[in-house]
Design an enzyme around this catalytic site. Structure first.
Site, PDB file in Angstrom:
ATOM      1  CG  HIS A 219      -7.658   0.047   0.920  1.00 59.86           C
ATOM      2  ND1 HIS A 219      -6.400   0.404   1.368  1.00 59.86           N
ATOM      3  CD2 HIS A 219      -7.696  -1.308   0.948  1.00 59.86           C
ATOM      4  CE1 HIS A 219      -5.718  -0.690   1.664  1.00 59.86           C
ATOM      5  NE2 HIS A 219      -6.484  -1.739   1.421  1.00 59.86           N
TER       6      HIS A 219
ATOM      7  CG  ASN B 163      -2.027  -0.978   1.095  1.00 58.40           C
ATOM      8  OD1 ASN B 163      -2.459  -1.274  -0.001  1.00 58.40           O
ATOM      9  ND2 ASN B 163      -2.462  -1.516   2.246  1.00 58.40           N
TER      10      ASN B 163
ATOM     11  CG  HIS C  23      -6.972  -9.607   1.969  1.00 55.21           C
ATOM     12  ND1 HIS C  23      -5.925 -10.274   2.529  1.00 55.21           N
ATOM     13  CD2 HIS C  23      -7.003  -8.403   2.563  1.00 55.21           C
ATOM     14  CE1 HIS C  23      -5.367  -9.515   3.450  1.00 55.21           C
ATOM     15  NE2 HIS C  23      -6.006  -8.396   3.486  1.00 55.21           N
TER      16      HIS C  23
END
Lengths: 459, 459, 459, 459
Positions: D214, D156, D179
């Site tokens: 996200h 990230n 995930h």
């Protein structure tokens, strides 16, 4: 000189400065622009012709009507011509004129006829290969020596030349100028006269222009509140207007006479007016060129290579004769717009609108981005912005798209020296219906005949 | 019945339920799908043929291999067939088969040949006009009676039919299925065998598919880690593979034999593999159809109308004979994928990937949005999503774009009953090189010959 | 009258014909256009004010400087006003002025401040809902009564109003006019004076305009060959130019004074010049409106509702007083361009270029198609074509995109009467940082306060 | 070893091979894939940790459940790790973990809170600057040493990392794996259980995924024919489900507990389901982070830096302890999909579908081309093709567009080392409402604190 006081000093680099036509018009037009003065650098690989033109320029300066004086120089290198230039004008012959011989005559053996042969068809594509090689060099030179200069292109094939400039130097400020649309404006002006009894200038006919050079179309034309498209519909519907041109009439026609039979026919079929001479139009569609008799029936004649070469070779003699004359040159209004465009770009007039060739940023919907297309554009200080011109009707868009695909392929092929891709463009040309193996032979012969201008190619 | 316990009950409406080919395959495939059961409503304007097929279906149920039982009904109205349907399958003949006679024979008088005549060329375009009229009706009926049903189209011209469905009812869930690409996968599988000695299934050859139906192309083909495109290049380069087919060989060929000479030639010219039979391919380019001898030299034969009508008329006799037989039907794996697609859409399998015809949402770059194109797609619960498949090389994109333009024009022309626009499509067809006035005559004759299927048209 | 001889007779429908500002300017400007004459139909739901304006128009006719005479009518229906109109001008108050009270005051309770409140922020969005309801009605009336008329919009929120016109009647010929950019041209003209000692007209500053109304940006500005962007950079870098405005200075400032601190700050942060007054700019970004003190520190003041309502209510008294006066009206050049635009559209001048609000067809890259954006456009016979203006830098594009999203959502919400979607626009507004539940309460109160203007809404 | 007979031998380069989480999962998953075997090259700037992981890998090999054996190497250079790699996995910490301290704590001083701080907000943006510097290096190394390898990114900020790979090496075969969506699938599976009494796997919930990592959204979710979106609507409408979380409850919550209040609220406001944990979601919108109490009321807690650093520092101790243990490792099914993706890409399974991060080629309409977005994609032999996933509703598109703009700006800023552009991204962040001058100070402090990882920057 007194008359130039307060005029802006500029430099114009003229590539193809020995050229026979537009160079003289430019000199004529510059002499009538009191707002500017300066230098015109005439560069040509045929230096004697450039020197001849410089002499011509001096005679123009001496014209009693000249309101602006210009210095005509003949630099020996392209770099010297470009350095410091505010404008670059380019009008060149891609490859020696003799190469038009093979461009036209080899396809003819295979039944493929070109009334013009400088824009489309196998001849136009092979010419484009040569032109793109030259224009790649020009683009690189402009990038190095005068990246901020505005480049006006006058050479054919217009789209391939202009596309090459942008492909090689994407930040270039270039556009292509062509007067073919003016003829259509004149046709509309004549219709206004015929049906309304009004004498109008062609510039008063406001048109919306869409297409690619020599295959442009007009979907709206308006003059003093009169809808000119309706006049054209009326004309075409009148008895005897659309008609087969009989052989005896065709035999008497000059090469450049325009019977407008193809224009009328395409207008009738597609509901929108093509805006180029019939001899150009027939090279973009597969309908009129089955054989010479068919072509003649539609009022178009083949311009033979023999005529071209003869005219080309005798022109300098005529120039020299006029230069030897004592008779002063007469400077008068021309129909070209190059100088008007320069004045607007220099911010010296309030702006100017005309049709030019520019990369597509959306001015024509439905055609690919970046391909060079022709529409109206607006000229103002250091700015040439295309006008949003809408979309061609589906039937015409299909025809124009084909020309655009070929423009993209042939320029790409030239820069990559990719014979296979160039051949794919030939296969996509509307004049092409040969089997692929025969076509490959024809194309190979054409390339070999012109190989002297294809540096770095394996042909 | 016991064996259907736990199976999902569904209804399939079959439009063209009297059809000779795919209906029988569907029955065969349904019998092998234990996960589903239910009703197949066979609707056809030729009701006797639909009734014949219902009897056929009953015999399939009785097959010892049948693992699923189906009820075959023959509703008298389209509405009754569609009401409550989960799936709609459509495989129809647009206009009676006899209209193929004028489709093929009138152009032939003008030197325009069609080896197939159901997809492209003037014949394909006129057929598309009729088909679009029928499919507009189907789209409206689906919208009214079963808007949530998934529609599988099997009729030609595939693109025009599928495009019409979406144009008339944009929310429709429809796609077009064609097995033409399977043949190219088989060609690759054969090459794997020839050069690597491996026996592989055609499904193991993973291909990337791009184009429009019957003019699809494959730019990547991979099987067990072997790059099949390289094998094809090797094959084509081998001596004697690409060759003129001699007249005596051609004379002996069946109509549907595929010598792949056109496939090989296009692969050689464009560096990408066409993925349809040669008899289809030649109708999309102007290279191979100058005359019958030229066509034969490339290993393709004209399928005459006489053959078609004869086969069409004799088929029912064969069916009836088999129905009278005591011999039980044998149900076995077919090469069609319709039932696999249904199972995936019902969420009863983990998903399925195949090439299908869908409106372009970007799966092929460079082709217009909304036009129906063929690529791989992924089938999962209530979802058929095309895969991003990239862009055709420029030379092929130009050829395919032309077919796409014609798809758009002919469907629009059909829905608007606009003869001028339909004619513009004809003018844009690669097989068309007639002068516009001659072309107009030919096209007018073709329309008049088929006017019974052109309701509301002035022809 | 003699002076109108040869003038083109036209009809202008004025919606909001009782308006206080632009109507008087239009009368003034029409009186100075000898090329045109005719009727102005003043339509207003406040008929007494329209009648007052008609009297005003008669006084303008009597001005010694008037070169064109106009008939001012006060039709009782919108239909009567529009019938036969060549142009429609619209400048209305969406909802009674009193609704600005709730627009401004309810958000204020929640800490949300609007210096203007007619374009962006929750106030601007709620105003847009009302405006879109009115403009939907106008679009339908234009479609019915004068579909070929050109519509000039002057109301705020400019983008929502113009967008509604196109959404309801896509073939409408409409554009939005705003003089906010002129102020930025004047700023550049002042810089030319400050740094080069030259007095120039604002019109001589040629600018490239990009953005949405009241949040437009200029990336190129040129005047007599001087790069004005460099002058601005020089200005901003000078000591003391960018500075916090002290409270005592702020206290003395008028509501409409422009300290340009926000303009300077945004130019410094983004390298491109915002082209609207600071009081507008602060409503499009979340940086300057934390509280009133912060706003004042940047040299901007809140214009209180009390001031607005007072000015609105006292204006007619002033008008009546002037009408009672014997003193003749003086007609003189205004800074508005509406009449110049009409003359160009009528084909009576050689063309005209200015910044206007039009649906995006590509004139701004990177913003969605169809959203109303502001750029330069070129006016000629029956044609207003936007100029291709390039793309905003990424940082600014992000800010402008947000305004564009809200324009699209709020107009869609208004036409669909969809409170949820309207609320999503509020949530996306840069002035909004409340928790969603609090925001919902505030928004619901705002809608209820203005429900009289929200016909058909459930609020 | 016997059990690897017939397995394909591959090499995986693991960048960040000393990582704590995903490396162990990969080892676990590889051990369960009998179709492949080979080498995993663990490369890390923290070599001791990579060595520790190599030991871990050996222990995994010894697990009784291991069906495939792998060689774990610890090369000293990135080049050595990459050479010959078939796959590259990257999961790194951009800058030492300590830099998360300044990322989180400096904004906090200005009232800007980050529950996570690794994706969005000023913290996420500054982290992205560091990450892009690292990933530019990785992209160049892949281009040089293994240009045909497939790169799986796990770090990230996912979008910035993946975008950098493509920007630096456009032909790279890379995708980002996350995930986060799995949790939303599990939520739907739970609803199926709650309302239908069925136990289903999360993989059985077929979802359509749209957004950026996200901040993804699901507009269709279906499981065994059940429309899961309707279940969610039912859930959210049930009394007591959406509620303020009282302080005492919040005080007892763990950092990673997900009350789904933000998910529910966004679903209610926008009619589409966000598909990430609430702690991520709140960082993409300005609604929930006014202060810590507000955040807690929505059921989200700040994860303090102290917790992060403590967990990071103690992890190796735990690993070492387990390595010293005699107890054999147990290998079992994980929820990660990396190995399944590899198998599909190797052509060893029939294909695989999952949500991944890829450059936008049209899979999400309305978002800019080339930006990295998250949708489902289909994995097959040497191919990962995104599925066309449609368009977000306008309200959500506006929110996601903002994140996309910032992705584009921050990566561009990192590669150009352009602080001004990076700051424009900060100004565009939803958590930012500071005046520009205060914001500039905050941002400058943040950069200075992290300058050791910003090679070549002037901060």
């Amino acid at each position: 000189m007194k008359k130039d006081k307060g005029a802006r000093r500029i430099k114009i680099a003229y590539i193809g400065g020995g050229s026979r036509g537009w160079a003289h018009t430019l000199m004529n037009d510059l002499a009538q622009a009191p707002q500017i003065t300066g230098q015109v650098a005439l560069y040509d690989i045929d230096r004697p012709m450039a020197l001849l033109n410089a002499r011509w320029g001096k005679r123009v300066n001496q014209s009693p009507q000249a309101r602006s004086q210009w210095t005509y120089t003949v630099p020996t290198t392209l770099a010297a011509a470009l350095r410091g230039a505010d404008f670059v004008a380019a009008s060149i012959q891609p490859g020696p004129i003799e190469m038009m011989g093979s461009d036209l005559n080899i396809p003819r053996e295979y039944g493929i006829l070109h009334p013009v042969g400088d824009t489309a068809g196998p001849a136009g594509l092979v010419r484009a290969l040569r032109a793109a090689m030259d224009y790649a060099q020009i683009a690189r030179a402009v990038q190095r020596h005068c990246p901020e200069a505005w480049v006006l292109n006058f050479s054919n094939p217009m789209t391939a030349c202009t596309r090459t400039l942008y492909k090689v130097f994407p930040q270039i400020k270039a556009f292509g100028c062509c007067h073919e649309v003016f003829g259509t404006q004149r046709m509309f002006a004549d219709l206004v006269h015929e049906y309304h009894g009004l004498k109008v200038e062609r510039g008063e006919v406001r048109v919306n222009v869409l297409g690619v050079n020599h295959f442009t179309w007009i979907d709206r034309a308006c003059c003093r509140g009169i809808d000119c498209m309706k006049l054209l519909a009326r004309k075409v519907a009148a008895p005897g207007v659309v008609r087969p041109v009989p052989p005896q009439e065709s035999a008497r026609m000059g090469f450049f006479e325009n019977r407008k039979q193809v224009t009328y026919d395409l207008f009738r079929r597609y509901g929108i007016c093509p805006a180029a001479g019939d001899r150009h139009l027939v090279e973009f569609v597969p309908f009129y060129l089955k054989d010479e008799a068919t072509l003649n029936r539609w009022g178009v004649k083949l311009t033979p290579y023999s005529y071209r070469i003869e005219r080309y070779q005798t022109a300098p003699t005529g120039f020299r004769k006029r230069l030897r004359d004592r008779k002063p040159f007469e400077v008068k209004a021309s129909s070209e717009e190059g100088v008007k465009e320069m004045l607007a770009i220099l911010g010296l007039t309030s702006g100017f609108r005309s049709n030019v060739n520019l990369p597509n940023v959306g001015q024509i919907e439905g055609l690919p981005r970046d391909a060079v297309v022709e529409t109206n554009a607006y000229f103002t200080a250091d700015s040439v912005k295309p006008e949003f011109s809408g979309r061609l009707p589906a039937g015409v868009e299909a025809l124009v798209s084909r020309a655009v695909s070929n423009q993209e392929m042939i320029v790409e092929a030239a820069l990559a020296r990719d014979k296979d891709l160039a051949f794919q463009a030939v296969l996509n040309d509307p004049l092409m219906t040969l089997p692929t193996d025969t076509a490959w032979k024809m194309f190979s012969r054409m390339l070999r005949a012109t190989r002297a201008a294809l540096h770095g190619w394996k042909v």
